[in-house]
Design an enzyme around this catalytic site. Structure first.
Site, short mmCIF file in Angstrom:
data_model
loop_
_atom_site.label_atom_id
_atom_site.label_comp_id
_atom_site.label_asym_id
_atom_site.label_seq_id
_atom_site.Cartn_x
_atom_site.Cartn_y
_atom_site.Cartn_z
N GLY A 1 2.93 2.34 10.78
CA GLY A 1 3.87 3.45 10.59
C GLY A 1 4.59 3.85 11.86
O GLY A 1 5.25 4.89 11.91
N HIS B 1 -9.39 1.00 5.45
CA HIS B 1 -8.10 1.23 6.09
C HIS B 1 -8.29 2.18 7.27
O HIS B 1 -9.11 3.10 7.21
CB HIS B 1 -7.11 1.83 5.08
CG HIS B 1 -5.71 1.78 5.55
ND1 HIS B 1 -5.22 2.70 6.47
CD2 HIS B 1 -4.68 0.93 5.29
CE1 HIS B 1 -3.95 2.39 6.74
NE2 HIS B 1 -3.61 1.33 6.04
N GLU C 1 -6.67 4.61 8.24
CA GLU C 1 -6.48 6.03 7.90
C GLU C 1 -7.75 6.60 7.28
O GLU C 1 -8.08 7.76 7.49
CB GLU C 1 -5.26 6.18 6.97
CG GLU C 1 -3.96 5.92 7.72
CD GLU C 1 -2.83 5.33 6.91
OE1 GLU C 1 -2.89 5.37 5.66
OE2 GLU C 1 -1.87 4.82 7.53
N ASN D 1 0.86 -1.18 0.00
CA ASN D 1 0.00 0.00 0.00
C ASN D 1 0.91 1.23 0.00
O ASN D 1 1.52 1.55 1.01
CB ASN D 1 -0.89 -0.03 1.26
CG ASN D 1 -1.74 1.21 1.39
OD1 ASN D 1 -1.80 2.05 0.49
ND2 ASN D 1 -2.41 1.33 2.53
N TRP D 2 0.96 1.90 -1.16
CA TRP D 2 1.88 3.04 -1.27
C TRP D 2 1.34 4.28 -0.56
O TRP D 2 2.04 5.26 -0.42
CB TRP D 2 2.11 3.38 -2.75
CG TRP D 2 2.81 2.33 -3.54
CD1 TRP D 2 3.16 1.07 -3.15
CD2 TRP D 2 3.28 2.46 -4.90
NE1 TRP D 2 3.79 0.40 -4.17
CE2 TRP D 2 3.88 1.23 -5.26
CE3 TRP D 2 3.24 3.49 -5.85
CZ2 TRP D 2 4.44 1.00 -6.52
CZ3 TRP D 2 3.79 3.26 -7.11
CH2 TRP D 2 4.39 2.03 -7.44
N LYS D 3 0.07 4.25 -0.16
CA LYS D 3 -0.57 5.41 0.47
C LYS D 3 -0.37 6.65 -0.41
O LYS D 3 -0.32 6.51 -1.64
CB LYS D 3 -0.04 5.60 1.90
CG LYS D 3 -0.15 4.30 2.71
CD LYS D 3 0.07 4.48 4.18
CE LYS D 3 -0.06 3.12 4.88
NZ LYS D 3 0.07 3.19 6.32
N SER E 1 3.95 -2.07 10.30
CA SER E 1 5.41 -2.09 10.48
C SER E 1 6.04 -3.44 10.10
O SER E 1 7.02 -3.86 10.73
CB SER E 1 5.79 -1.68 11.90
OG SER E 1 5.35 -0.35 12.16
N GLU F 1 -4.90 -4.92 10.76
CA GLU F 1 -3.89 -3.88 10.94
C GLU F 1 -4.14 -3.15 12.26
O GLU F 1 -4.96 -2.24 12.32
CB GLU F 1 -3.94 -2.87 9.79
CG GLU F 1 -3.67 -3.46 8.42
CD GLU F 1 -3.14 -2.41 7.45
OE1 GLU F 1 -2.15 -2.72 6.77
OE2 GLU F 1 -3.67 -1.30 7.39
N GLY G 1 3.10 -1.07 4.26
CA GLY G 1 3.18 0.35 3.96
C GLY G 1 4.60 0.74 3.61
O GLY G 1 5.07 0.53 2.50
N GLY G 2 5.31 1.29 4.59
CA GLY G 2 6.66 1.84 4.36
C GLY G 2 7.60 0.92 3.60
O GLY G 2 8.28 1.35 2.65
P1 13P Z 1 3.36 0.38 7.66
O1 13P Z 1 3.88 -0.91 7.07
O2 13P Z 1 4.09 1.59 7.15
O3 13P Z 1 3.27 0.32 9.14
O4 13P Z 1 1.85 0.56 7.13
C1 13P Z 1 0.97 -0.49 7.22
C2 13P Z 1 -0.27 -0.15 6.49
O5 13P Z 1 -1.02 0.72 6.91
C3 13P Z 1 -0.54 -0.86 5.23
O6 13P Z 1 -1.84 -0.60 4.79
#
Ligand code: 13P
Length: 249
Positions: free
Chosen positions: A172, A94, A96, A9-11, A212, A166, A233-234
């Site tokens: 993050g 998600h 967010e 997920n590149w956000k 993470s 999640e 994510g990251g």
């Molecule tokens: P991180 O891997 O950066 O913690 O993000 C997880 C995430 O929200 C994937 O959708």
């Protein structure tokens, strides 16, 4: 059919050139076999990403969608539009989106239905906040998110969904759920599906862990019996680490 899946997920990261560069680098890396690999770039990347991925086995996901096919919804993107550029999966619910855009499970359930009706696969996210975990409410919260957002589906429809657990406190933050904590919740999700549907359905749905995940902790997490991979994510923004995650089973 339960699949091993690693989805990135590149956000809201990377402009078009940077995104194309990342995809080129991912395609250059050796990736895990028998693992469904998915990337979820921002909307603006989807057409060019599809062109780059068309002769590969990497799937394409969007990070959101609207619940109507078309109309006066300024700034929104419909599933029909996503389908027309070759998107196969849509991340929904998600944390967010739940937190910053005030999407609740009921609103998300309409999107889930719409994605399913259009033949795409939802990646449905659930998870508790730190306060909810500290208060021991995590199972209750997750059951509610599943019931309100997903359990309106029939069995066949549910089998087309991917679930991502999640924990909000692990997204993050660099703080990962321990394999034991993650496995406990994944087993609970399967048990909840089994009581709403049946054991075969519960055992056939892929449940991903997100929060993470990185090459140094992925093997431990992905080898838990009820964890079928990760929503990343990251670490999905670097080709090498993303490719390593696809080989961490
Ligand atoms: P991180 O891997 O950066 O913690 O993000 C997880 C995430 O929200 C994937 O959708």
């Amino acid at each position: 059919m339960r699949q091993k899946i690693v989805a990135g997920n590149w956000k809201m990261n990377l402009d078009l050139v940077e995104g194309e560069e990342l995809l080129t680098n991912i395609l250059d890396q050796e990736r895990g076999k028998d693992v469904v690999t998915i990337v979820a770039p921002p909307y603006i990347h989807l057409s060019s990403a599809k062109r780059m991925l068309s002769h590969t086995n990497i799937g394409l996901a969007a990070q959101n969608c609207h619940n109507q096919t078309s109309g006066a919804y300024t700034g929104e993107v419909s599933v029909k539009m996503l389908k027309s550029v070759g998107v196969e999966y849509v991340i929904l619910g998600h944390s967010e989106r739940r937190e910053y855009f005030k999407e609740d499970s009921l609103a998300i359930s309409f999107k889930v239905n719409h994605v399913i009706e259009n033949g795409l696969r939802p990646i449905y996210c659930c998870g508790e906040t730190l306060t909810e975990r500290k208060d021991g409410q995590h199972f209750e919260i997750i059951e509610k998110q599943l019931t309100e957002g997903l359990f309106q589906l029939n069995e066949i429809e549910l089998l087309n969904c991917i679930i991502a657990y999640e924990p909000v406190w692990a997204i993050g933050t660099g703080e990962t759920a321990s394999p034991e904590q993650a496995q406990e919740v994944h087993a609970f999700i399967r048990k909840t599906i089994a009581s709403q549907y049946n054991a075969i359905t519960a055992n056939s749905v892929s449940i991903l862990y997100g929060g993470s995940v990185k090459p140094s902790n992925a093997v431990e997490l992905f080898n838990c019996p009820d964890i079928d991979g990760g929503l990343i994510g990251g670490a999905a923004l670097q080709a090498e680490s993303f490719a390593t995650l696809t080989k961490s089973f």
